[in-house]
Structures are given as C-alpha cells and as structure tokens.
Design a protein around this motif. Structure first.
Motif, short mmCIF file in Angstrom:
data_model
loop_
_atom_site.label_atom_id
_atom_site.label_comp_id
_atom_site.label_asym_id
_atom_site.label_seq_id
_atom_site.Cartn_x
_atom_site.Cartn_y
_atom_site.Cartn_z
N UNK A 1 0.92 -1.10 0.08
CA UNK A 1 0.13 -0.02 0.02
C UNK A 1 0.86 1.24 -0.01
N UNK A 2 0.52 2.08 -0.89
CA UNK A 2 1.33 3.48 -0.90
C UNK A 2 0.76 4.26 0.15
N UNK A 3 1.77 5.28 0.72
CA UNK A 3 1.66 6.20 1.62
C UNK A 3 1.18 7.66 0.73
N UNK A 4 0.20 8.29 1.55
CA UNK A 4 -0.08 9.71 0.97
C UNK A 4 0.99 10.36 0.22
N UNK A 5 2.13 10.42 1.09
CA UNK A 5 3.51 11.14 0.80
C UNK A 5 3.83 10.59 -0.66
N UNK A 6 3.78 9.02 -0.70
CA UNK A 6 4.35 8.33 -2.11
C UNK A 6 3.43 9.01 -3.19
N UNK A 7 1.75 8.92 -2.93
CA UNK A 7 1.17 9.44 -4.03
C UNK A 7 1.27 11.06 -4.27
N UNK A 8 1.58 11.80 -3.11
CA UNK A 8 1.92 13.16 -3.35
C UNK A 8 3.03 13.53 -4.19
N UNK A 9 4.14 12.66 -3.82
CA UNK A 9 5.26 12.90 -4.45
C UNK A 9 5.21 12.59 -6.11
N UNK A 10 4.55 11.37 -6.32
CA UNK A 10 4.27 11.06 -7.64
C UNK A 10 3.37 12.22 -8.35
N UNK A 11 2.33 12.66 -7.53
CA UNK A 11 1.83 13.78 -8.29
C UNK A 11 2.62 14.82 -8.53
#
Length: 157
Positions: A1-11
C-alpha cells in the motif's frame, strides 16, 4: 500500500514533467506556457488593466508589469491609456498575439492527449473524480487558514 506521501510525490513528479514538456512544446511555437497564460486571459476576457491581470492570475503586480513589457516588445499585446483613469493603461492582445497563442495551443493539446492516452475512459473518469476531491479538500484547508488569520473584528464582518 502506497503512503499519502508516495502518492503526493508522484503527483508532483507528474505535474513537473508535464509542465516541462508542455512549456517546451509551446516555446517551440513561439510562446512559453507562462506567457501564454497572459495571452489566454486577455483573449478570453478582453482588454483590462494590469492590476486586474495580477489579481486574476494571483501574480505580483511587478511580475505582471515585467511580463507585459516583454509581450508588448514582441508585439503580442498593446497598452493604451485608460479613458477612466489617465494614470492607468489598458492591456489587450494583438492580432499577432492571437496567432501565436493559437499556434502554441495545438501542440499543448496534442501533448496532453498523448500523455493521458495511457488511461482508458474509466481510469480517466476515476482520476478526474479523485483529483477533484483533492482540490476541494485543498480549498477547504486554504479557507480555514485564511479564516484563522482574520482578526476578531474582520471575522465579525
């Protein structure tokens, strides 16, 4: 499961890559993404004061003045005296500015279509819904911060 920080960084990574690609493709056609924002604003809303542009685009007045200086030098916009205020100038897009803006829009749209072709229609709808929810949340946080910055007297108004 990706963290909110992983998703934010990818965005953020996606945003910067797309921004760079779009800027490069538009610049090849004669106008950068930043300059096109001014031209697009003027083409849609018509002639206005630089202070109106600064307010609408959330730019510092000095930034707008410098940008307009460059656009005027390149014959993409023109300044005329404001008939209601002799100290102010009205800025409008020129015919040359319209041609340049139109020429730059085609590769921008083509590039965006190519990038988003990685998604099918259902994924595109899902992404739109997800990003829209994040925009709403960000707006709620911004409003809460702005409200917290108000003095009690301002908040009462």
């Amino acid at each position: 499961m990706k963290s909110t920080f992983d998703v934010s960084d990818k965005l953020f990574e996606l945003y910067h890559r797309v921004h760079r690609l779009v800027n490069e493709s538009m610049t090849e056609e004669g106008v950068s993404l930043a300059r096109s924002k001014f031209l697009f604003f003027l083409s849609k809303l018509g002639p206005c004061r630089s202070t109106d542009i600064a307010c609408a685009l959330n730019f510092a007045p000095r930034t707008v003045t410098e940008a307009i200086d460059g656009l005027e030098r390149d014959k993409l916009v023109e300044r005329k005296p404001d008939p209601e205020d002799r100290r102010a100038k009205i800025v409008s897009i020129t015919d040359v500015g319209r041609v340049v803006l139109e020429a730059a829009e085609h590769p921008r749209k083509q590039l965006i279509e190519e990038i988003f072709s990685a998604l099918d229609d259902e994924q595109l709808d899902q992404m739109y819904d997800i990003v829209s929810r994040l925009v709403v949340k960000a707006d709620e946080i911004r409003k809460r911060k702005e409200d917290a910055e108000l003095t009690p007297a301002e908040a009462a108004q």
